[in-house]
Design a protein around this motif. Structure first.
Motif, mmCIF file in Angstrom:
data_model
loop_
_atom_site.group_PDB
_atom_site.id
_atom_site.type_symbol
_atom_site.label_atom_id
_atom_site.label_comp_id
_atom_site.label_asym_id
_atom_site.label_seq_id
_atom_site.Cartn_x
_atom_site.Cartn_y
_atom_site.Cartn_z
ATOM 1 N N LYS A 61 0.828 -1.213 0.000
ATOM 2 C CA LYS A 61 0.000 0.000 0.000
ATOM 3 C C LYS A 61 0.860 1.261 0.000
ATOM 4 C CE LYS A 61 -3.484 0.300 2.782
ATOM 5 N NZ LYS A 61 -4.320 0.208 4.005
ATOM 6 N N ALA A 115 -9.260 -7.733 1.174
ATOM 7 C CA ALA A 115 -10.077 -6.944 0.246
ATOM 8 C C ALA A 115 -9.812 -5.454 0.383
ATOM 9 C CB ALA A 115 -11.553 -7.247 0.479
ATOM 10 N N ASP A 116 -9.625 -4.968 1.631
ATOM 11 C CA ASP A 116 -9.421 -3.526 1.823
ATOM 12 C C ASP A 116 -8.090 -3.072 1.224
ATOM 13 O OD1 ASP A 116 -8.204 -5.075 3.926
ATOM 14 O OD2 ASP A 116 -7.738 -3.200 4.952
ATOM 15 N N ASP A 125 -8.670 -2.897 -2.534
ATOM 16 C CA ASP A 125 -9.477 -1.711 -2.839
ATOM 17 C C ASP A 125 -8.596 -0.468 -2.894
ATOM 18 O OD1 ASP A 125 -11.762 -3.198 -2.970
ATOM 19 O OD2 ASP A 125 -12.451 -2.724 -0.946
ATOM 20 N N ASP A 126 -7.664 -0.370 -1.950
ATOM 21 C CA ASP A 126 -6.757 0.774 -1.905
ATOM 22 C C ASP A 126 -5.821 0.775 -3.118
ATOM 23 O OD1 ASP A 126 -5.823 3.009 0.044
ATOM 24 O OD2 ASP A 126 -3.963 2.062 -0.590
ATOM 25 N N PRO A 169 -8.192 6.568 3.915
ATOM 26 C CA PRO A 169 -9.535 6.038 4.084
ATOM 27 C C PRO A 169 -9.792 5.398 5.441
ATOM 28 C CG PRO A 169 -8.216 4.562 2.733
ATOM 29 C CD PRO A 169 -7.389 5.797 2.978
ATOM 30 N N GLU A 170 -8.739 5.060 6.202
ATOM 31 C CA GLU A 170 -8.944 4.317 7.448
ATOM 32 C C GLU A 170 -9.357 5.194 8.619
ATOM 33 O OE1 GLU A 170 -6.200 4.205 5.662
ATOM 34 O OE2 GLU A 170 -5.933 2.145 4.945
ATOM 35 N N GLU A 230 -14.066 8.697 7.338
ATOM 36 C CA GLU A 230 -15.350 8.017 7.216
ATOM 37 C C GLU A 230 -16.502 9.012 7.351
ATOM 38 O OE1 GLU A 230 -18.126 4.987 6.732
ATOM 39 O OE2 GLU A 230 -15.991 5.095 6.300
#
Length: 630
Positions: A361, A440-441, A444-445, A575-576, A581
């Motif tokens: 990432k 998955a996360d 997605d990133d 995004p985390e 959010e």
């Protein structure tokens, strides 16, 4: 040639051993089961990556003692200095830790790996560990087939431990039976020749098995069965420490210059430690005898005394090398110099970062940032501006008006070398890591970053289309059309300046809601520009031909601004975070942005009539944390 000959040689040696003795088969099977357990153990701990492991490693950069402690603890838990070395090289290549911290971790890993010898000598040889192995394997297989990655990770770790215990058991039984047929002590060598010969054998065995832990287990079980002498076992242990550097060397082959520096540090440390141990072998043996006597180890318990020796000489190596840490770093930086920066090549996407989700990432985000830097250079030069002037300007419109001299450069060549090449590498990297079993996360990133890179490339292409007319109409003042193109250049420049300010802001101070405000301003400017051009055509202040060219170019310009803002949203807003959010929930969608733009225009009143629209300066606009009125 060596690689081609090594495999047949190993297979031939195994075949001869199997033919000569059935007990050799059990020893070889024990080693194989042990190595398989090591692989499962490493796979299990890899499934725990993306959480504790990366967080702890990132925090180990604070000081040398922290890095040293991290190396000791993680190697003790994972029973694999090789895995710790690979993790460290990956994080160092991704720029998440410093070289000093990486070297400290390697030092600590050398101490941590000595716990394996204690485990085997103190527990494995004195308890029937095969009785524990079978239930562990039975429970492990249930966990391995669970969908939750952490349960699967626990299953692999448990299975790995089970196979380690089973491998130790078979090696112990094999050597105990083997001694009734062959007496390997006949090949014992004393003195300097014995030290050198068995050190070389220990190093070679570790290179072949790529696990000093496996070599130490083999040495300890053979020593316990009286198949090798204590003196030769000490030399084998020293050789195992030298051979374990092969993993770091192999891992550094795909790493950047920092990873290669760390591998060299590992080699230097282990060679120095081995050299000191060999030079003072007599003194170290006396020290081991002294320590063993005071901790209650029997004089004839050579397996435990070997564990003491293994610990003593590794700790001694760290004690000797720690004061030399700074000179070592200087030496590494001089021998393996940082290569001259080539902006046309990927800087962060080496295969060394493929090992763990966190490094994947980070490397992807860093490379997209690298692409953006190259793209900004092309965009700014395409507008006939210079970055240092633009980012320090107090009046962007005045700077644009004064910048009438074209920046001489081949934009097509720059695009091919500095943008397209990087974008291709980013797409290839995303495809390569997409084939891995990643959370998955994380994927997605990765895909979000890939799409952001695509938007950056589209923005550059748009400026390529815009450049010819923008340059032609602003070389000298040609009336209204020059004002229109200067205004378009000003709007693009303003967006670049605001993104630059966001880039300089602390991560916690960045807000995606600010990007919504920028989008609204872009949409409002676009609608006002079209209205202004229509009004100019009606008043015959601009020809239909010039107006058509300008409207086409304005489409390119506003598309570039939208793509730059959306790419910034992906690459700059983490995004985390909880704030991200909340902002995602509050963020405006495409229709709401257009609705707000129309509302803003209605509040102003009639569309702007002037050829040169007036817009807020950066200082008059809300700060990054200001939220738009909903």
């Amino acid at each position: 040639m060596m690689k081609k000959l090594l495999l047949p040689a190993i297979l031939l040696a195994l075949s001869l051993g199997f033919w000569a003795s059935s007990d050799f088969q059990e020893i070889a099977a024990g080693v194989a089961i042990f190595l398989f357990g090591m692989l499962m153990l490493e796979d299990g701990f890899r499934l725990f990556s993306g959480g504790f492991l990366e967080t702890a490693l990132a925090k180990a950069t604070g000081s040398i003692p922290k890095a040293l402690g991290f190396g000791i603890v993680t190697t003790t838990i994972m029973q694999s200095s090789s895995l710790v070395s690979v993790i460290t090289i990956s994080f160092l290549s991704a720029g998440l830790i410093t070289l000093v911290a990486g070297v400290g971790i390697i030092f600590g890993a050398n101490i941590g790996t000595t716990t394996g010898a204690w485990l085997v000598a103190g527990f494995g040889l004195k308890v029937k560990i095969s009785a524990y192995a079978l239930p562990m394997l039975a429970v492990a297989i249930v966990l391995v087939f669970q969908s939750n990655k952490y349960l699967r990770g626990a299953g692999f770790v448990l299975a790995g431990l089970g196979f380690l215990f089973l491998g130790i058991h078979h090696m112990k039984v094999g050597f105990e039976s083997f001694k009734d047929q062959f007496d390997l002590t006949r090949f014992a060598l004393t003195g300097l020749l014995g030290l050198v010969t068995y050190t070389a054998i220990g190093a070679a065995a570790t290179v072949v098995m790529q696990s000093s832990h496996a070599t130490m287990v083999l040495i300890i079980t053979a020593l316990a069965a009286a198949q090798i002498s204590y003196e030769n076992a000490l030399a084998l242990a020293i050789g195992a420490n030298i051979g374990t550097t092969i993993t770091a060397i192999i891992g550094s082959l795909t790493a950047n210059y920092q990873g290669k520096r760390l591998a060299l540090a590992h080699v230097i440390f282990n060679l120095v430690t081995a050299g000191v141990a060999l030079a003072f072998i007599g003194t170290l043996r006396e020290s081991v005898d002294y320590i063993s006597t005071h901790v209650g180890i029997a004089d004839t318990d050579y397996a435990l005394k070997l564990a003491v020796f293994h610990t003593v000489f590794n700790v001694l190596g760290v004690v000797l090398m720690l004061p030399l840490m700074r000179p070592l770093i200087v030496f590494l930086e001089r021998v393996i110099a940082e290569p001259a920066e080539d902006t046309s090549r990927p800087k962060h996407l080496s295969k060394a970062v493929d090992e763990f989700p966190a490094t994947i990432k980070i490397a992807m985000r860093q490379e997209v940032g690298h692409l953006y830097e190259n793209a900004v250079e092309l965009i700014v030069h395409g507008l006939n501006l210079h970055r240092h002037e633009l980012f320090n300007a107090t009046d962007i419109a005045a700077l644009v008006d004064a910048s009438t001299t074209p920046v001489e450069f081949d934009i097509d060549d720059r695009y091919e070398r500095r943008v397209k090449t990087l974008y291709s590498a980013i797409v290839e990297f995303a495809t390569r890591v997409g084939a891995q079993d990643l959370p998955a996360d994380v994927m997605d990133d990765i895909y979000m970053m890939r799409d952001a890179a695509g938007r950056i490339v589209r923005a550059v292409k748009a400026i390529k289309h815009l450049r010819r007319n923008a340059t032609g109409y602003t070389l000298r003042h040609r009336g209204v059309i020059t004002d229109l193109y200067n205004d378009l250049r000003t709007q693009i420049a303003r967006v670049l300046v605001e993104i630059h300010k966001l880039d300089l802001a602390e991560p916690d101070d960045r807000s995606s809601l600010w990007l919504d405000m920028e989008r609204i301003l872009v949409e409002t400017d676009e609608r006002d520009t079209f209205s202004t051009v229509e009004d100019l055509i009606r008043k015959r202040q601009i020809s239909a031909s010039a107006a058509t060219s300008f409207l086409n170019d304005s489409n390119y310009a506003y598309s570039a601004m939208r793509d730059l803002l959306e790419a910034t949203r992906a690459s700059h807003i983490e995004p985390e975070t909880a704030m991200a959010e909340v902002e995602r929930i509050l963020a405006l969608d495409e229709d709401e942005v257009l609705e707000r733009a129309i509302d803003d225009e209605d509040q102003v009143g009639a569309p702007r009539k002037a050829a040169k629209p007036v817009r807020q300066s950066a200082s008059d606009r809300p700060k990054h944390r200001s939220h738009p009125n909903r």
